[in-house]
Design an enzyme around this catalytic site. Structure first.
Site, short mmCIF file in Angstrom:
data_model
loop_
_atom_site.label_atom_id
_atom_site.label_comp_id
_atom_site.label_asym_id
_atom_site.label_seq_id
_atom_site.Cartn_x
_atom_site.Cartn_y
_atom_site.Cartn_z
CE LYS A 100 -0.38 0.01 5.04
NZ LYS A 100 -1.28 0.11 6.20
CE1 TYR A 157 14.01 31.47 4.09
CE2 TYR A 157 14.16 29.09 3.75
CZ TYR A 157 13.94 30.37 3.25
OH TYR A 157 13.65 30.53 1.91
CG MET A 191 10.31 23.54 -1.07
SD MET A 191 9.20 24.62 -1.99
CE MET A 191 8.08 25.15 -0.71
#
Length: 357
Positions: free
Chosen positions: A35, A253, A301
């Site tokens: 799955k 950051y 990101m």
């Protein structure tokens, strides 16, 4: 040219892990749980790779079962969440899917069908998520008994099998055994991945190995390699920048990491947009040029930063392993405050999967 950020998938390691599951299952037969897109490894490739090893697949939902059929594979496929609409039962009948039914609405759907697929029934033994209580299930079995051969077997799911010190699994097994004793003609399945490593655990006719197939641990406090499992996915990228930070320089950051001395730093072309965990903090390991190095600062990101003090010869273009053969995915998950299941299934579509035998 594209980034060199790739998830390498070792299909031989996958098959090795399945063989370990089979060995640990004793006389029980393992159905391969594929799955969540094969736990992030690609359901079609994973299903093909295990086609000669497993007798049966297990998935969460209908679309995953259909992906297996799209590969031309004819094995039985067990749908662990059952069906979500009555029309799904017709598809199950046509395709040879075996839904695990767990509520009275699904049973009403089933009994209103003139021709029915083979099913499993879910017994709630203490997970309290899906399934019938023992008395409810007894009534369902009696209701369906006239349709001979309709019910393949009984199934339950363990809540605490990952904790070898917990008494809950033994208690759940006792509830299941007491119910199943009255139905000796039905097949039985209780064993998730963790159950394969529990000494003396009853595994009955079928087990359901999932995370262990992909080389990650199903047990608290141990990694997959410590259990004899081989990592299947290696998440790799490369250095796209190398520089030396001065004492006092902050990174990333929020400036959450500050160099205390001149420090070589490398930037890697991978981030949470690829599925690398944003909450992996300073000190999370990676591997470069035969050396372990540590993440510093916040994960962005598309990038993250590494302290290259232990790999001073690293250069732009050098390969970086984020997890794989040298850094267990379980270890990265622990640093990120999560589990390997989330990391593996969270690798995003922009990371190409490359398969090797």
């Amino acid at each position: 040219m594209p980034r060199n950020t790739i998830a390498h998938i070792d299909l031989d390691a996958l098959r090795f892990n399945f063989s370990l599951a089979a060995a640990n299952a004793g006389s029980a037969r393992p159905m391969a749980v594929v799955k969540a897109d094969g736990y992030g490894h690609g359901i079609r490739a994973v299903a093909r790779a295990l086609a000669t090893d497993t007798e049966c697949y297990a998935v969460a939902c209908l679309e995953e079962a259909l992906a297996i059929r799209a590969e031309g594979l004819t094995h039985p496929v067990v749908l662990l969440e059952g069906v979500h609409a009555q029309a799904d039962l017709k598809i199950c009948l046509k395709e040879g899917f075996e839904p695990v039914l767990h509520n009275k609405v699904q049973i009403d759907w089933l009994t209103s069908e003139p021709v029915r697929p083979v099913i499993w029934l879910k017994l709630n033994t203490g997970m309290n998520r899906l399934g019938f209580g023992p008395q409810e299930l007894a009534e369902v079995v009696d209701r369906l008994a006239p349709d001979e051969g309709l019910i393949r077997g009984l199934m339950t799911h363990f809540a605490c099998a990952d904790d070898l010190a917990s008494p809950e699994t033994a208690a759940q097994t006792e509830v299941f055994a007491n119910f199943a004793e009255a139905h000796p003609d039905l097949q039985r399945s209780v064993g998730n991945s963790a159950a394969h490593f529990r000494p003396g655990q009853a595994l009955y006719e079928w087990t359901r190995p999932g995370i262990m197939l992909y080389g990650a641990t199903p047990l608290i406090g141990q990694t997959g390699p410590e259990l004899g499992l081989r990592p299947v996915m290696s998440l790799e990228s490369e250095l796209i920048s190398v520089r030396t930070l001065a004492a006092g320089d902050q990174v990333g950051y929020g400036g959450t990491w500050t160099a205390e001395k001149p420090t070589p730093m490398g930037i890697v072309a991978v981030g949470y947009g690829d599925g690398y965990p944003r909450h992996a903090g300073t000190g999370t390991p990676a591997w470069i040029n035969g050396r372990r190095v540590n993440l510093i600062g916040r994960v962005s990101m598309d990038m993250l930063a590494l302290d290259l003090s232990d790999a001073p010869d690293a250069r732009i273009g050098d390969k970086v392993e984020l997890w794989g053969a040298h850094v267990a995915v379980d270890e990265v998950a622990r640093h990120a405050g999560t589990i390997a299941y989330e990391l593996l299934t969270g690798v995003t579509a922009r990371v190409p999967r490359q398969y090797s035998e």
